[in-house]
Design a protein around this motif. Structure first.
Motif, mmCIF file in Angstrom:
data_model
loop_
_atom_site.group_PDB
_atom_site.id
_atom_site.type_symbol
_atom_site.label_atom_id
_atom_site.label_comp_id
_atom_site.label_asym_id
_atom_site.label_seq_id
_atom_site.Cartn_x
_atom_site.Cartn_y
_atom_site.Cartn_z
ATOM 1 N N LYS A 210 0.779 -1.253 -0.066
ATOM 2 C CA LYS A 210 0.122 0.066 -0.085
ATOM 3 C C LYS A 210 0.895 1.279 0.031
ATOM 4 O O LYS A 210 0.342 2.236 -0.247
ATOM 5 C CB LYS A 210 -0.884 0.113 1.233
ATOM 6 C CG LYS A 210 -2.161 -1.054 1.133
ATOM 7 C CD LYS A 210 -3.329 -0.192 0.420
ATOM 8 C CE LYS A 210 -4.445 -1.411 0.114
ATOM 9 N NZ LYS A 210 -4.002 -2.224 -1.180
ATOM 10 N N THR A 211 2.066 1.223 0.296
ATOM 11 C CA THR A 211 3.055 2.294 0.356
ATOM 12 C C THR A 211 4.237 1.877 -0.171
ATOM 13 O O THR A 211 4.510 0.866 -0.656
ATOM 14 C CB THR A 211 3.201 2.695 2.106
ATOM 15 O OG1 THR A 211 3.941 1.477 2.496
ATOM 16 C CG2 THR A 211 2.123 3.024 2.601
ATOM 17 N N SER A 212 4.863 3.064 -0.551
ATOM 18 C CA SER A 212 6.152 2.990 -1.415
ATOM 19 C C SER A 212 7.361 2.290 -0.454
ATOM 20 O O SER A 212 8.046 1.273 -0.988
ATOM 21 C CB SER A 212 6.806 4.523 -1.892
ATOM 22 O OG SER A 212 7.377 4.936 -1.111
ATOM 23 N N ARG A 213 7.255 2.519 0.657
ATOM 24 C CA ARG A 213 8.160 1.778 1.688
ATOM 25 C C ARG A 213 7.819 0.276 1.534
ATOM 26 O O ARG A 213 8.912 -0.436 1.457
ATOM 27 C CB ARG A 213 7.803 2.380 3.274
ATOM 28 C CG ARG A 213 8.848 1.812 4.161
ATOM 29 C CD ARG A 213 10.060 2.465 4.370
ATOM 30 N NE ARG A 213 11.034 1.561 4.880
ATOM 31 C CZ ARG A 213 12.295 1.647 5.144
ATOM 32 N NH1 ARG A 213 13.038 2.739 4.512
ATOM 33 N NH2 ARG A 213 12.875 0.801 5.600
ATOM 34 N N GLU A 214 6.815 -0.111 1.952
ATOM 35 C CA GLU A 214 6.173 -1.547 1.733
ATOM 36 C C GLU A 214 6.847 -1.901 0.348
ATOM 37 O O GLU A 214 7.465 -3.241 0.389
ATOM 38 C CB GLU A 214 5.048 -1.737 1.702
ATOM 39 C CG GLU A 214 4.594 -2.105 2.908
ATOM 40 C CD GLU A 214 2.873 -2.321 2.975
ATOM 41 O OE1 GLU A 214 2.258 -3.305 2.446
ATOM 42 O OE2 GLU A 214 1.912 -1.329 3.288
ATOM 43 N N THR A 215 6.613 -1.408 -0.656
ATOM 44 C CA THR A 215 6.981 -1.844 -1.913
ATOM 45 C C THR A 215 8.245 -1.956 -2.216
ATOM 46 O O THR A 215 8.977 -3.136 -2.431
ATOM 47 C CB THR A 215 6.615 -0.762 -3.046
ATOM 48 O OG1 THR A 215 5.432 -0.631 -2.857
ATOM 49 C CG2 THR A 215 6.743 -1.525 -4.352
ATOM 50 N N LEU A 216 9.280 -0.906 -1.591
ATOM 51 C CA LEU A 216 10.812 -0.933 -1.847
ATOM 52 C C LEU A 216 11.294 -2.264 -0.949
ATOM 53 O O LEU A 216 12.160 -2.801 -1.243
ATOM 54 C CB LEU A 216 11.431 0.364 -1.360
ATOM 55 C CG LEU A 216 11.081 1.509 -2.291
ATOM 56 C CD1 LEU A 216 11.444 2.677 -1.733
ATOM 57 C CD2 LEU A 216 11.561 1.060 -3.768
ATOM 58 N N GLU A 217 10.546 -2.620 0.461
ATOM 59 C CA GLU A 217 11.217 -3.689 1.018
ATOM 60 C C GLU A 217 10.888 -4.853 0.326
ATOM 61 O O GLU A 217 11.665 -5.952 0.580
ATOM 62 C CB GLU A 217 10.350 -3.787 2.347
ATOM 63 C CG GLU A 217 10.988 -2.809 3.516
ATOM 64 C CD GLU A 217 10.045 -2.507 4.757
ATOM 65 O OE1 GLU A 217 10.527 -1.514 5.389
ATOM 66 O OE2 GLU A 217 9.038 -3.117 4.959
ATOM 67 N N LEU A 218 9.499 -5.084 -0.161
ATOM 68 C CA LEU A 218 9.464 -6.274 -1.089
ATOM 69 C C LEU A 218 10.346 -6.701 -2.250
ATOM 70 O O LEU A 218 10.916 -7.565 -2.379
ATOM 71 C CB LEU A 218 7.935 -6.264 -1.524
ATOM 72 C CG LEU A 218 7.025 -6.638 -0.400
ATOM 73 C CD1 LEU A 218 5.549 -6.136 -1.193
ATOM 74 C CD2 LEU A 218 6.752 -8.054 -0.195
#
Ligand SMILES: Cc1cc2nc3c(=O)[nH]c(=O)nc-3n(C[C@H](O)[C@H](O)[C@H](O)COP(=O)(O)OP(=O)(O)OC[C@H]3O[C@@H](n4cnc5c(N)ncnc54)[C@H](O)[C@@H]3O)c2cc1C
Ligand code: FES
Ligand code: FES
Lengths: 161, 293
Positions: free
Chosen positions: B12-20
């Motif tokens: 849902k967020t860019s942070r979560e995306t970058l972690e994935l």
């Protein structure tokens, strides 16, 4: 592993068990039992599988079902009017002989709906340009374009939704 | 035509995306519109183990187009939005036009600007005007952010400058300078749903006299493994007023630089011929637009 998800198709909530890889097109046809939406090429080229997602025309053959949770999906069945009458676009297709075998028709109609919702007074160029992703093998495009023009007139006069 | 089995993530967020993106690395693919990815997966050309669907991340979408400040376009902005954006049509008509010529209405409502670039197809429409406009891309990873000119980002057929753990997040378009214009054109077999045989963008800036060429950039697509920026056209035209003779010379120079291949859509010979035709037309059209006629 299957997941239980909810899909809003034509305003009705369908609870379906899907794999991550299941495509919206297959779920609409096989799990929701709505056979209006057609499978042609399966590669994005023919437009037979066009549905509206949050009002925008998209290709159900290239869309994951699981990605459609929380979105409003409209198929050709969802155009039916109160009392079971045809939608003005559908009626225009009938009146103008724009249907022959009918395989492309649901996709054509959904594309036309997407266009007219955004632009109720399209020019001939707009119609051709925005419907160019729908291929018809029988009718020829002339009658289809005429039908969309006729529907656009009803649209502007009566403000159909 | 089933897809391979994969695990699906919807951050849902860019942070979560970058972690994935960082954790799953090359086993994962980002899913934007899926109009390239799904087709490749259906054809079994690729079989990623994970898909990271970025459509739930608002930060990756949107057009910010401010007076005097160029524009910033989120990587997952849909091509249809770019096609219909009044602001972009006014400031960057070449880009809005190119976006509107991709595939079909359905494809444009699904496909993103970032996907068109990251797919790195030599025939892609939007990278050509973007390069001509001097666009930079913003690349993010957990360890930070970097910027790169788009012409250095796309490196080869299906190859970009992205390292493992990185993704594209934004396009930065410079403000067009006064007395300049950028235009885009293409040639295909038919108008609709056609992969281009040759495409081209030209950006021309004039001196204050409104006639002498101060800067020119000509970019060609489908004739090289990546967008090809002409090196020979600028020295021929800079400091000059455009004439029929100069147009002819410049078009021939562009033709000489193009290195097309034979494929199912057209022969290399035909493509080279078309480069010349398009260059002639587009140089004239863009020059006239820069002059304001
Ligand atoms: C019928 C049809 C017609 C088409 N016609 C044209 C045409 O005329 N012109 C044209 O140029 N293209 C055309 N295409 C190709 C395609 O639609 C475009 O390239 C589109 O812009 C891809 O965007 P997408 O969002 O769908 O990308 P996706 O398919 O979601 O992604 C493409 C690739 O880029 C990666 N990716 C996506 N976003 C990011 C990101 N932010 N950071 C890092 N990696 C990312 C994905 O992992 C994937 O590898 C057509 C496709 C179809 C199916
Ligand atoms: S079945 Fe989806 S475009 Fe042909
Ligand atoms: S009516 Fe048969 S494909 Fe269009």
């Amino acid at each position: 592993m299957k997941k239980l998800i909810e899909l809003d198709i034509n305003g009705r909530l369908y609870e379906v068990a899907v794999n991550d890889r299941d495509l919206l097109l297959d779920v609409i046809r096989k799990k929701a039992g709505l056979f209006g939406t057609k499978k042609g090429c399966g590669e994005g080229d023919c437009g037979a599988c066009t549905v509206l997602i949050d009002g925008k025309p998209e290709l159900a053959c290239l869309k994951l079902a699981i990605a459609c949770q929380g979105k409003k999906i409209t198929t050709v069945e969802g155009l039916i009017q109160e009392g079971g009458a045809l939608h003005p676009i559908q009626q225009a297709f009938v009146d103008h002989g724009a249907v022959q075998c009918g395989f492309c028709t649901p996709g054509m109609i959904m594309s036309a709906k997407g266009l007219l919702d955004r632009n109720p007074k399209p020019t001939l160029y707009d119609i051709k340009h925005e419907l160019s992703g729908n291929i018809c093998r029988c009718t020829g495009y002339k009658r289809i374009i005429e039908a969309v023009q006729a529907a656009a007139e009803v649209w502007s006069k009566e403000g159909v939704k | 035509m089933f897809l391979n089995h994969f695990e699906y993530f919807a951050p849902k967020t860019s942070r979560e995306t970058l972690e994935l993106v960082s954790r799953l690395g090359n086993k994962a693919k980002i899913l934007a519109g899926g109009t390239d990815l799904m087709v490749l997966m259906k054809a079994k050309a690729i079989s990623p183990e994970y898909l990271i669907d970025i459509n739930g991340v608002e930060e990756f979408k949107g057009i910010v187009c401010e007076e005097g400040k160029g524009a910033v376009i989120g990587a997952n902005t849909k091509l249809a939005e770019i096609q219909f954006s009044e602001e972009l049509k006014a400031k960057y008509p070449a880009l809005a036009y190119a976006a509107g010529e991709v595939g079909s209405s359905q494809v444009r409502h699904m496909a993103s600007l970032g996907g068109n670039t990251c797919n790195a197809s030599p025939a892609a429409d939007t990278p050509i005007p973007l390069v001509a406009l001097g666009t930079k891309v913003v690349i993010n990873s957990l360890s930070g952010e970097r910027e790169l000119l788009l012409e250095d980002f796309i490196q080869n057929v299906r190859k970009t400058n992205l390292a493992e753990g990185e993704m594209l997040t934004n396009f930065i378009l410079p403000e067009p300078v006064p007395q300049s214009a950028c235009r885009y054109t293409y040639m295909g077999r038919r108008d609709a749903m056609e992969i281009d045989i040759v495409n081209m963008a030209v950006n021309i800036e004039l001196e204050t006299d409104g006639e002498t060429i101060k800067n020119v950039k000509l970019v060609m697509g489908s004739v090289y493994p990546r967008p090809l920026v002409s090196k020979e056209v600028p020295p021929l035209l800079i400091g000059q007023k455009l004439s029929e003779a100069l147009i002819e010379k410049a078009a021939e120079a562009a033709q000489g630089e193009a290195k097309p291949i034979d494929d199912i859509r057209a022969s290399a010979e035909y493509r080279r011929e078309i480069v010349k035709v398009l260059a002639r037309r587009l140089l004239k059209e863009t020059y006239d637009a820069a002059k304001g006629v």
